[in-house]
Design a protein around this motif. Structure first.
Motif, short mmCIF file in Angstrom:
data_model
loop_
_atom_site.label_atom_id
_atom_site.label_comp_id
_atom_site.label_asym_id
_atom_site.label_seq_id
_atom_site.Cartn_x
_atom_site.Cartn_y
_atom_site.Cartn_z
N GLY A 545 0.80 -1.23 0.00
CA GLY A 545 0.00 0.00 0.00
C GLY A 545 0.83 1.27 0.00
O GLY A 545 0.33 2.34 0.27
N SER A 546 2.08 1.17 -0.31
CA SER A 546 2.87 2.40 -0.37
C SER A 546 3.69 2.42 -1.64
O SER A 546 3.85 1.43 -2.32
N SER A 547 4.19 3.58 -1.95
CA SER A 547 4.99 3.69 -3.17
C SER A 547 6.48 3.58 -2.83
O SER A 547 7.33 3.92 -3.62
N ALA A 548 6.74 3.09 -1.62
CA ALA A 548 8.14 2.99 -1.19
C ALA A 548 8.92 2.08 -2.11
O ALA A 548 8.40 1.11 -2.63
N HIS A 549 10.12 2.39 -2.34
CA HIS A 549 10.95 1.49 -3.12
C HIS A 549 12.18 1.12 -2.30
O HIS A 549 12.54 1.79 -1.34
N ILE A 550 12.78 0.02 -2.69
CA ILE A 550 13.93 -0.46 -1.93
C ILE A 550 15.18 0.24 -2.45
O ILE A 550 15.49 0.20 -3.62
N GLU A 551 15.87 0.87 -1.55
CA GLU A 551 17.12 1.52 -1.95
C GLU A 551 18.18 0.43 -2.09
O GLU A 551 18.33 -0.42 -1.22
N GLU A 552 18.87 0.47 -3.23
CA GLU A 552 19.85 -0.58 -3.49
C GLU A 552 21.08 -0.41 -2.61
O GLU A 552 21.68 0.65 -2.59
N GLY A 553 21.43 -1.46 -1.91
CA GLY A 553 22.60 -1.40 -1.04
C GLY A 553 23.80 -2.03 -1.72
O GLY A 553 23.82 -2.26 -2.93
N MET A 554 24.81 -2.31 -0.92
CA MET A 554 26.06 -2.82 -1.46
C MET A 554 25.86 -4.18 -2.14
O MET A 554 26.47 -4.47 -3.17
N GLY A 555 24.99 -5.00 -1.56
CA GLY A 555 24.76 -6.34 -2.11
C GLY A 555 24.27 -6.26 -3.55
O GLY A 555 24.78 -6.94 -4.44
N MET A 556 23.27 -5.40 -3.80
CA MET A 556 22.69 -5.29 -5.14
C MET A 556 23.71 -4.68 -6.10
O MET A 556 23.77 -5.08 -7.27
N LYS A 557 24.52 -3.74 -5.60
CA LYS A 557 25.56 -3.16 -6.45
C LYS A 557 26.55 -4.24 -6.86
O LYS A 557 27.03 -4.27 -7.99
N TYR A 558 26.85 -5.09 -5.92
CA TYR A 558 27.78 -6.20 -6.21
C TYR A 558 27.19 -7.10 -7.31
O TYR A 558 27.88 -7.46 -8.27
N VAL A 559 25.91 -7.42 -7.18
CA VAL A 559 25.25 -8.30 -8.16
C VAL A 559 25.30 -7.65 -9.55
O VAL A 559 25.66 -8.29 -10.54
N ARG A 560 24.97 -6.36 -9.61
CA ARG A 560 24.98 -5.66 -10.91
C ARG A 560 26.39 -5.66 -11.51
O ARG A 560 26.57 -5.88 -12.70
N ALA A 561 27.38 -5.37 -10.67
CA ALA A 561 28.76 -5.31 -11.18
C ALA A 561 29.19 -6.67 -11.70
O ALA A 561 29.83 -6.78 -12.75
N ARG A 562 28.83 -7.74 -10.99
CA ARG A 562 29.20 -9.09 -11.42
C ARG A 562 28.54 -9.45 -12.75
O ARG A 562 29.17 -10.01 -13.64
N LEU A 563 27.25 -9.09 -12.89
CA LEU A 563 26.52 -9.40 -14.13
C LEU A 563 27.09 -8.58 -15.29
O LEU A 563 27.28 -9.09 -16.39
N ALA A 564 27.39 -7.30 -15.01
CA ALA A 564 27.94 -6.43 -16.06
C ALA A 564 29.29 -6.97 -16.53
O ALA A 564 29.61 -6.95 -17.71
N GLU A 565 30.06 -7.46 -15.59
CA GLU A 565 31.39 -7.96 -15.94
C GLU A 565 31.29 -9.25 -16.76
O GLU A 565 31.99 -9.42 -17.75
N ALA A 566 30.37 -10.12 -16.36
CA ALA A 566 30.29 -11.43 -17.02
C ALA A 566 29.52 -11.38 -18.33
O ALA A 566 29.84 -12.09 -19.27
N TYR A 567 28.48 -10.52 -18.42
CA TYR A 567 27.59 -10.58 -19.58
C TYR A 567 27.57 -9.28 -20.40
O TYR A 567 26.73 -9.15 -21.31
#
Lengths: 591, 232
Positions: A545-567
């Motif tokens: 019931g809210s428009s809150a969004h999850i602020e991306e922390g270090m974990g998500m940044k790590y996931v993005r960096a790993r995917l960007a590097e591999a793919y």
């Protein structure tokens, strides 16, 4: 456009040597006579070669562009053309006199003072009887008949295979040495350009195929391939080997190829230089090019002016990117300016007397070379920038990897786990022992895989299960990882799922709350889709019931960096709430 | 004593509770456990708490906001956390002690001793938390000229002339304020750096004048300590 191309191909011929128009040719000089004043008579009587009859039955016609209203030279049927050439002065006996024709009607026979001496194809009374000749060629004038004084040149024409309006022809007369030299020079230029464009085409194609997949490079490659084929076409044309019928079949294709190649060049620049609103501009250019190609057929008028407008608009857009200091824009601006300069050289050179000493083909070659080097340099600069970005990304990924390792190995994680072990000691020693074993197992696995680019999916899932077991002890809960689909043979960058699971545990589950993670892997066409879901109540409640969004922390940044590097650009990460279930989805394209 | 344990790992929370009971025994009136910050906030709104045993990192959330809330109340706080690097910040917020994980019973005893005024106090505090409406704010301690006990709580008189109400008792403050603050009267603690002069006014009466001209009374039996400190 056709006329323009023809004009441009003949003009240097005329510009390089003195030429005259009219009916007189001075045999002492090296002038070429452009024969444009003729008389025409419809019908076909062989005796007209010897006895042309009364003057009133012949009508004057001047070959010029655009053809006058009621022009009969392009009409279907049979007709005769005649003119008088006056040879003046002393003849050079070393070289014979020659006629050079471009785009005369389908078939013709030529008579010199009533004597037939050459023919192109076979003149007929209808299409079936007619055999089309060549589109271009040389005709030697009878040596012993080319004496000083006036001579009557008659051409018997049949025009059944081409009867299109607006076709135009040229007939030149001059010494064979001069005419040959000029036409062969143009042929050699075409060969040179073919080499130049083919090199550029292959260079940019290899840049694209060489694993980097810089997609604007494919447009540049296509543009240069088109130019290679256009030059090949002119090479064939200037080899005097093309039949009239084949020429009229293929000429629209190659004329359109010019327009399409220009479109490809501009689309390349729009995307390569990341010009704002490039999608809109691409659309406009496509429409303009389409009009350019079809307008002569549909509307009977040509749209060629649009090319010039587009060229200047593009120059302005490139200049704008240059002012914004966009990578590669300076060299692209230089290249494109020379491209335009070559285009307008015919207009500009008379205004620049300083350059008068320069040969036109030399200027053209220089301009095209700078153009190609400028654009290839621009692509190279862009690639260098992307390499740097990749390096930075790799560096970031390594840093994140180190940080993540630190996160698991550094005191927080160990101290909390040790505290948990201490909490169990004395009360539930078996649990304490199990926790120590799981912790050791998880560390062993992390140390082995963390340096890899990709690891088998089964190994990553094993790591996740170990972590869930450990966290289950610590948080007094029971966590399960369920898998759907056949995950054998799939691979993934290390600790990506592990990080997503850790994120899920941290944010989605309350302490003591049991929970399930569901992992699904699937092939969808040329894509592999990984989806991780959890049924934790915390995150869903937080977002409900809210428009809150999850602020991306270090974990998500790590996931993005790993995917960007591999793919490298061929992946996608989505997450959110679907039917009360939190999901994270990774899509990676093959290749 | 009403104690609140804020810890997201149930076995550890259980262990802290067992340790606390064994150390404080009959001093305990009640112990409550909150596994999440939200539970802790809810508890603090409903129940008065004397001491909060708080983990700073709960389920990925930062516990400093809760810490501010706790410290703005007439409660004291002891941090029990594996994030030892956060100790300095915690002390700056005015916590009684920072107990790093994994802890021993002896170390926890030391923290409780500090709370009970038996051990040396912390001298690293830089901020004081206070409530303004529903908001918890931080006040830089160095900006305070003196603290004055009112009937219920304490008023902080700032050097710029403002006055802020703190939901603390002067005794609690005395334990956590850094060096440079001295209790000069049962109702006053003064910032030494702001003292202008002090003198004996006869008949066992002593008076202190701040740099801004404000006069404060000095207790007879606290005068020697002040005199000694300022002479030094």
């Amino acid at each position: 456009m056709k006329f323009l191309i023809l004009f441009l191909s003949v003009l240097p011929l005329l510009g390089a040597t003195d030429y005259t128009t009219g009916r007189n040719i001075n045999l002492s000089g090296k002038k070429i006579l452009l024969m444009d004043q003729w008389q025409i008579r419809m019908g076909d009587q062989l005796e007209w070669a010897v006895n042309p009859g009364e003057d009133s039955s012949w009508k004057p016609v001047i070959f010029k562009w655009p053809p006058p209203e009621g022009d009969q030279t392009s009409a279907q049927g049979n007709f005769w053309l005649q003119t008088t050439i006056t040879l003046q002065g002393k003849k050079d006996e070393t070289y014979p006199l020659m006629l050079f024709f471009i785009q005369l009607p389908s078939a013709f026979e030529i008579f010199w003072d009533g004597i037939p001496f050459a023919r192109n194809g076979r003149v007929g009374k209808d299409r079936r009887e007619e055999t089309p000749g060549k589109i271009r060629g040389f005709i030697l004038l009878p040596i012993h008949k080319t004496t000083s004084g006036p001579h009557r040149l008659s051409i018997r024409v049949s025009n059944f295979h081409i009867h299109k309006k607006n076709h135009d022809f040229e007939l030149l007369c001059g010494y064979s040495s001069v005419l040959n030299e000029l036409t062969s020079q143009r042929k050699e230029e075409n060969l040179l350009y073919m080499g130049l464009f083919l090199t550029a085409a292959l260079f940019s194609l290899f840049l694209f195929l060489g694993g980097w997949r810089y997609f604007p490079a494919i447009f540049f490659s296509a543009f240069t391939f088109f130019h290679f084929f256009i030059n090949f076409w002119y090479y064939l044309l200037r080899s005097n080997a093309l039949k009239v019928s084949l020429y009229y079949w293929l000429n629209p294709v190659f004329t359109s190829a010019g327009t399409i190649s220009f479109l490809l060049l501009n689309i390349f620049l729009l995307w390569h230089l990341e010009i704002p609103r490039r999608k809109v501009f691409s659309g406009i250019l496509c429409v303009s090019s389409l009009l350019h190609v079809v307008s002569p057929f549909l509307f009977r008028w040509e749209f060629w002016h649009s090319d010039l407008i587009v060229a200047f608009v593009m120059l302005a857009l490139i200049f704008q990117q240059f002012r914004r200091k966009k990578t590669g824009s300076a060299t692209a601006l230089l290249g494109y300016s020379f491209f335009l300069f070559d285009w307008l050289a015919y207009l500009l050179l008379p205004l620049l007397p300083v350059l008068a000493f320069l040969d036109e083909p030399f200027i053209s070659l220089l301009a095209y070379s700078i153009f190609l080097v400028g654009l290839m340099g621009s692509v190279t600069l862009k690639m260098r920038e992307q390499f740097r970005t990749l390096d930075a990304l790799r560096f970031r990924s390594q840093r994140l990897e180190a940080e993540l390792l630190k996160k698991y190995i550094q005191p927080h994680f160990i101290m909390n786990t040790l505290q948990s072990i201490k909490s169990f000691l004395g009360r539930d020693s078996a649990k304490a022992e199990k926790l120590i074993e799981t912790l050791a197992g998880e560390f062993r696995l992390i140390n082995r895989i963390s340096g890899e680019m990709e690891i088998p999916l089964e190994e990553e899932l094993r790591l996740c299960r170990l972590h869930l077991e450990l966290m289950g002890y610590r948080r007094d809960a029971n966590y399960q990882l369920l898998t759907d689909g056949d995950c054998l043979g799939f691979s993934i960058p290390p600790m990506v799922l592990h990080t997503l699971i850790e994120n899920g545990l941290t944010h989605a589950f309350k302490p003591k709350e049991n929970g399930n993670f569901r992992f699904h892997c699937q092939r969808k066409g040329h894509k592999t889709v990984y989806r991780l879901e959890n049924d934790g109540s915390n995150l869903a409640e937080m977002l409900k019931g809210s428009s809150a969004h999850i602020e991306e922390g270090m974990g998500m940044k790590y996931v993005r960096a790993r995917l960007a590097e591999a793919y490298a650009g061929k992946w996608r990460l989505d997450y959110g709430l679907a039917r009360g279930i939190w999901f994270v989805q990774i899509e990676k394209e093959d290749g | 004593m009403r104690i609140l344990i804020v810890e997201d790992e149930p076995p550890i929370a259980d262990y802290i509770e067992r340790c606390t009971r064994s150390l404080l025994k009959e001093k305990i009136r009640r112990i409550d456990v909150a596994y999440t910050l939200e539970d802790a906030r809810r508890h603090l709104r409903k129940q008065a708490v004397d001491l909060c045993l708080l983990d700073l990192n709960l389920s990925g959330s930062d516990g400093y906001d809760l810490l501010k809330q706790v410290l703005a109340l007439p409660s004291q706080s002891i941090i029990i956390s594996a994030y030892a690097e956060k100790a300095i910040t915690a002390f700056e917020y005015g916590v009684i002690d920072f107990v790093p994980k994994p802890f021993t019973l002896k170390r926890l005893q030391k923290a409780f001793d500090r709370y009970l005024g038996k051990g040396p106090g912390s001298s690293q505090m830089k901020f004081l938390a206070y409530r303004l409406g529903s908001e918890n704010r931080l006040l830089a301690v160095e900006t305070v000229a003196f603290f004055k006990a009112t009937r219920v709580f304490v008023e902080a008189y700032l050097q710029d002339g403002r006055k802020i109400l703190l939901e603390k008792h002067l005794n609690q403050l005395e334990r956590i304020l850094p060096e440079g603050f001295l209790r000069i009267h049962r109702s006053y603690i003064v910032n030494i750096s702001h003292v202008g002069s002090y003198r004996h006014c006869g008949a066992s009466r002593y008076r202190l004048q701040l740099k801004d001209g404000t006069f404060l009374p000095i207790s007879r039996y606290r005068y020697p300590a002040l005199h000694h400190l300022l002479k030094k």
